[in-house]
Each structure stands twice: as C-alpha cells, then as structure tokens.
Design an enzyme around this catalytic site. Structure first.
Site, PDB file in Angstrom:
ATOM      1  N   TYR A 295      48.530 -37.790  67.077  1.00  0.00           N
ATOM      2  CA  TYR A 295      49.676 -36.916  66.080  1.00  0.00           C
ATOM      3  C   TYR A 295      48.919 -35.612  65.981  1.00  0.00           C
ATOM      4  CZ  TYR A 295      52.515 -36.549  61.898  1.00  0.00           C
ATOM      5  OH  TYR A 295      53.237 -36.212  60.929  1.00  0.00           O
ATOM      6  N   CYS A 296      49.779 -34.595  65.972  1.00  0.00           N
ATOM      7  CA  CYS A 296      49.250 -33.217  65.622  1.00  0.00           C
ATOM      8  C   CYS A 296      48.254 -32.829  66.598  1.00  0.00           C
ATOM      9  CB  CYS A 296      49.224 -32.865  64.175  1.00  0.00           C
ATOM     10  SG  CYS A 296      48.831 -31.484  63.569  1.00  0.00           S
ATOM     11  N   VAL A 297      47.228 -32.439  65.857  1.00  0.00           N
ATOM     12  CA  VAL A 297      45.929 -32.003  66.673  1.00  0.00           C
ATOM     13  C   VAL A 297      45.189 -33.241  67.254  1.00  0.00           C
ATOM     14  CG1 VAL A 297      44.445 -32.133  64.623  1.00  0.00           C
ATOM     15  CG2 VAL A 297      43.880 -30.551  66.316  1.00  0.00           C
TER      16      VAL A 297
ATOM     17  N   LEU B  16      53.064 -37.111  69.207  1.00  0.00           N
ATOM     18  CA  LEU B  16      53.783 -36.804  68.058  1.00  0.00           C
ATOM     19  C   LEU B  16      53.584 -35.240  67.460  1.00  0.00           C
ATOM     20  CD1 LEU B  16      53.359 -40.119  66.033  1.00  0.00           C
ATOM     21  CD2 LEU B  16      55.048 -39.562  67.806  1.00  0.00           C
TER      22      LEU B  16
END
Length: 672
Positions: free
Chosen positions: A398-400, A436
């Site tokens: 998710y994200c980073v 994500l």
C-alpha cells in the site's frame, strides 16, 4: 427605455434587471443554525452528499454536536462574566505562550524559517514577471480594482435594501461559509466575496507568471493556498458571524475553553502545536481499532510480523503478505470490524501475514531501502515459508509499501540467476503482487512534489542528521498543509475559538498517529523516487544492482483512486506500464484512503476496470467498464484465480515461531 447597467467581474446574471421590491437587510448577528461538520481532504474523503452520510462505510456520522456548553439564544454579553472571562483568557494565554517557548529554551529547531524563505523566493519569481513590464502590472491592478469596485457597488445596493446578484456567487460546497449569515448579511457577504476576489486574483497572477518555471509556480500556488486559508474571514471572531454570536452570547467562555485546549495541544506537541483532530480517548488499539484477532510471531529491529487467526475451516494454500506504508501506522487497513481490509481478507479464506513497522528512533538512522527490503520483506518471506511450508506467496503493498515491494520484486528478478540469492529465496517467492495507490513513476507525483527540490531535500537531510530521523510531526504537518481548510483551520476555529473538543472519528485518530522516518531510508526515497525518478528510468541501484521493472513478470493487481492527490491515478497508470507481466489496473472512486477502504458490505464508492495500461489514461477511462460497489470482491476473485487450491485452516505461529504477543503488537503503540 432605461439602459441596463453592466458590472465588471461578476459571474452572476449582470444584464438582468434588479428586483424593484425593497428588501430589508437581515440582522448581521443572528443565532447560528445547528449543523454537522466533518473534516475532509484528499486523503480522508467524506461523502459528497450529507444526506446519506449514515450509510458511508468509511466516514462514520458524528454525534449531533461537539462537546462543549450550549450557548444561549441572546447575543448580548453579561459584562461581569465577560470581564472575568477576559481575565481568565489572559492567564490561560500566558500558559499557552510559555508552552510555546519551551522548545526555544531547550534549543529545539523548527523548519518554519526555511519554509518562509522558500515562500518569499517563490513569490519573488512570480512578482518579477508582473513588475518587469509596467503595462502588465497595470493590467493586473486593473483586474483587481474593477472587481472590488463592482463589489462595493453591490454592497451599497444591498445596504440600501435592494436585492442584487453577488459578484462572487456563494459556493455551497465551501463549508466555511455555509451559515446563512454569510449570504443574508451585506457586511459578512462583502467579507466573503472580498476574500474570494483577492484569492482568485492572486491565483491568476501565479498561474500566468510565464517566466517562472513550473515547479516555482507550483510552490507559489501551494504557499498562496496556505496564506489564503489562513486569512479567510471565517477564521476570525470579528469577521465570522457564528463565532461573533457565540462569543457574545457566552460572554467569552468559548475563548477561555479554547485557549485551555490550545495549551494542552502545545504541551502534547512538546512545544509545537499538535492540532487535535479527533477525540482519540474513545479508541483503543486492540479493542475497537486494529482489533482483528492475530498474533505477533516474529520481531526484529524494523518490524513485527503479525499472523491473523483464521475464521474459515479451510484457507487458500497460498498465503498473503501485506506490506503497509511506514509513513503511517498499519491499522488504516484494520480500522474496525466494518472497515477492516485485513478482516475481509481473512474471511475470504486467506492466511494473512502483515508487517507492522517500528516507529524508528536514532538507532535506525542508517536503515535504508535495502535494509527495509532484506530485514522486512525477505525476512517475512523466510518466516512465512517455515510457518506454512509454502514456497509461494501473494504480496500486497500500500502506497510507499507498494513502492518498496516493486523495488524488491525488481531486485529479486535481477538476482534470480545468482546462486547465493537463488539458494536463499527458493523456498519463499512472490508469485503475485497487489499494489494499492502505488507509484513507480514519479514524474507526476501529485501534491507532494511541491516539497521536492534540491534545496528542500538538503534542508530535510540536515534536520534528520541531528537526530537520525525525521520527526513524525513534520510529516503530519506536510499532509495537513495539503488540505489546510479542512485539516488545519476548521480545527483551529472549532477547538480554539469555539472551545469545542473534536468529535471521536476513527480515521482522523489514525491520521494523527504519526510515525518517524529513519534518515537513510527517507533520504533515499526522496532523492531516488521523487527528485530523480530513478526507478522508472531503470537507474535505481540496490545492493549494487541496477533495477529494471520490465523484468518483473508476475501477475499484478493495481488499484488507483480517481481523486488521489498523493498518488494520482495518472501517475499509477503510467508506472504500471513499466512491468513486464499481466497487469489488472482498477480505478476506484474517491481518494487515497477512502477509495481503498471501501468495505464490501457497506460500499460507498464504485470502480472501473479495463485492459492492461497502455496509451493515454483518458483513452483507457473512456473504454473502461464501471461497476457499482466496492473493488474488494473483484480483488478477492482475482486472488482466488491465481491459486485456487485450499488446505485446512492454519493457526498463527508454529515451530520456532511461537506467538510473542497478541495483535496489534508493541511497535504500533509507540508514539512519536
């Protein structure tokens, strides 16, 4: 026939004859209506309509009113009480000022000076363009003065009792000016429109400063947004009809309560203002947040590995490893039973393992991206292989956390033929990846780009060098500044001027639970991803190996969100083109968090699916298929197709990895 008067700068119907019926002006100060206010931003997106907010699975409707004494209907102050409250206000203000001075006395540094210098430089570049040509400057001045002349004329007509269309129409989506007094009172309507005219004029000057480079204009727009938000008439007692009424009717008691809250928030921030966004006392980790049952089965310097308890008799043979971002706490994926993606995955029959990152301190200053890959992702894969006996796993980032996963996959692909690597990883390979809101191409990296240039990164690195990490409050401030009206000034007004403690709100409680960043890791991320965009160019180096995402050929499920200002959908789309295998690109409605946390049982937003990313994003969207409801079931079906075989359910731990403690573990509880 009389000629119709035409006004400059108006956006209403200027040629329409005004009503001849005289209308008496409304009272300038009248009791504010009861209304519900919820903060919003691109990270935390509330529903666009308020009528159906009770059905929103992400933003729970708050109680009818915030805590705090009710005010009387009269706007006439009790002068004895007012005098007493003013004395209390002075005393409490002294305490707040003393708390604010504590870091200066202890030598603690602030990034405010660097920010001010950068803002002045950015505005200076814009001013150079307009002042370099006298005629250009006159045009700019004329544009402002003509609109203000129209506003003065409009206000005089309203004060004389006439009905008249506003120069700047009321925006029903701007919650700052939702009270009817902003429209009904000529004085407050003037203040609202004057602020809008000034702001729009300044924004136009910045946008049309042709000699300033795009990054400078972007920074100037950002700093202008901060100034415009701060100077809104809704932020001051004398220019906000609701605040003025409440102050007079309570004889200043709201201000006494507010300065007391202000003092508490400064002390909580150890000398810097930590704005209270939610009544966090109503939430407890492991009880009504991060409450999905599980065990911590492994712990090292960087992470705890949680294995969640099964809820089905059988589970999919292939387990799932979840890699959340370390910029925030992991429990955004496990807010509560209704909003928990983790619980959903468990109930779908997956054996879920999740990395809970350490909240780093000076001991972690040298932990870089390579350390996060080896000591977190690879270490977790080793544990999963031994606990479950499975050689293949699904991974979700998710994200980073997704960016880290992509880098790990590229490194694994590059080293696939190296004997040492092959011997180590043959029993724990990632066979599918879910991303994500993950960027791998940072050319269009969203609103955070405003903080990225050599000078700003160097300043951050100098700050981190002193302690070995970046304070969590610095990152929290950055994200709050991206949406200043909703995440800063709405709380300043409600908390410190109205004297109301915030409502309990799980998402904002999570948002306020900031984490620190280790110096080496954060510096690598800022420079290699945001500043130089090395991963997309095939220039990023990990452990001496140059990475190429096209060598990653496993199946990929990539979710982007349409209103994301952190990882824009177009940026995610472009980055997914870099992978060498099959990519299922899915676009969800809403923003960076609300679009992701869209529960299957109570979906708020819809999503689109289409072919593998190619060509222009707009062309893909035009041909995409829209689906009602949450994307979660679509992802679950995709996961099941990758590896449909099932086995009896697995309890957490096994062998030498006996449970250390219950989920959510210890690392997530460490405060910044």
């Amino acid at each position: 026939m009389a000629k119709k008067r035409k006004r400059q700068g108006g956006s209403g119907s200027n040629d329409k004859p005004r009503a001849t019926r005289k209308v008496l002006p409304k009272a300038i100060i009248s009791p504010p209506p009861a209304r519900e206010v919820l903060p919003s931003n691109g990270i935390i997106s509330p529903p666009p309509d308020r009528e159906d907010s009770a059905s929103n699975a992400l933003v729970s409707p708050p109680p009818e009113k915030a805590t705090g004494p009710e005010t009387t209907s009269s706007a006439t102050p009790d002068f004895d009480r007012l005098s007493q409250n003013l004395a209390l206000l002075v005393g409490q203000g002294g305490k707040a000022f003393a708390a604010l001075l504590e870091p200066a006395e202890s030598g603690s540094a602030s990034g405010l000076a660097d920010t001010v210098v950068d803002a002045v430089k950015s505005f200076g570049r814009v001013a150079e363009y307009w002042l370099a040509d006298p005629q250009r400057a006159v045009v700019a001045q004329t544009a402002l003065s003509s609109n203000f002349l129209s506003l003065w004329a409009h206000t005089l007509r309203r004060l004389s009792g006439e009905a008249d269309e506003p120069v700047v129409p009321h925006d029903p989506t701007d919650k700052r000016f939702a009270a009817p007094q902003w429209r009904e009172s000529p004085i407050f309507d003037f203040l609202r429109q004057a602020h809008a005219i000034s702001t729009n004029w300044a924004e136009t000057l910045v946008a049309r400063a042709e000699t300033a480079d795009p990054h400078t204009r972007q920074k100037a727009q950002f700093y202008l947004r901060q100034i415009a938000s701060a100077l809104s008439p809704s932020n001051f007692i004398g220019t906000n009809p609701e605040l003025l009424h409440e102050t007079l009717s309570s004889s200043g008691e709201n201000l006494v309560r507010g300065v007391s809250i202000l003092t508490e928030d400064i002390k909580a921030g150890r000398g810097t203002l930590r704005i209270r966004q939610s009544d966090s006392s109503k939430f407890e980790l492991g009880v009504n947040m991060a409450a999905t049952p599980g065990k911590v089965i492994f712990r090292n310097e960087l992470m705890e590995l949680i294995q969640y308890a099964p809820t089905t008799a059988q589970v999919f043979k292939r387990p799932l490893l979840v890699i959340p971002p370390w910029i925030n706490k992991y429990y955004i994926l496990d807010l509560n039973p209704e909003k928990s993606f983790v619980r959903f995955a468990v109930e779908e029959g997956l054996t879920v393992f999740l990395i809970s990152w350490v909240n780093p301190d000076e001991r972690h200053r040298d932990k870089d991206f390579e350390a996060y890959i080896r000591e977190a992702i690879f270490a977790a894969l080793d544990v999963i292989a031994e606990v479950t006996g499975e050689k293949k796993v699904h991974a979700l980032g998710y994200c980073v956390g997704g960016t880290l996963l992509a880098i790990a996959l590229a490194y694994k692909a590059r080293m696939q033929d190296a004997l040492a690597y092959k011997a180590r990883m043959q029993d724990s390979r990632i066979e599918s990846a879910t991303f994500l809101t993950t960027q791998t191409d940072f050319a269009d990296a969203g609103d955070l780009r405003v903080f990225i240039d050599e000078a700003q990164i160097r300043a951050v690195e100098e700050s981190m060098a002193k302690k070995g990490y970046l304070e969590g409050s610095r990152m929290a401030t950055v994200f709050n500044m991206l949406r200043p009206n909703d995440l800063i000034w709405s709380f300043i007004v409600n908390n410190y001027m109205r004297g109301q403690t915030p409502l309990p709100f799980d998402l904002l409680t999570w948002n306020s639970d900031s984490t620190r960043m280790p110096a080496a890791n954060h510096s690598f991320y800022l420079r290699n991803c945001y500043l130089e965009n090395r991963l997309s160019k095939g220039e990023m180096v990990i452990a001496g190996e140059k990475l190429d995402l096209s060598e990653v050929t496993i199946p990929i499920y990539s979710l982007a969100t349409r209103e994301d200002h952190i990882a824009p959908a177009t940026s995610v789309f472009t980055g997914m083109k870099l992978f060498g295998g099959d990519v299922r690109y899915v676009l969800a409605a809403s923003g960076h968090v609300a679009g992701v946390i869209n529960p299957a049982r109570k979906p708020k937003y819809h999503y689109w699916t289409g072919p593998r990313p190619a060509g222009a994003f707009e062309a893909w969207l035009n041909e995409a298929t829209e689906h009602k409801g949450s994307w979660w079931p679509d992802w679950s079906d995709w996961i099941a197709r990758q590896a449909p075989e099932k086995v009896p359910a697995r309890e957490p731990g096994g062998g030498k990895y006996q449970p250390l403690c219950d989920a959510p573990g210890e690392y997530v509880r460490v405060k910044s």
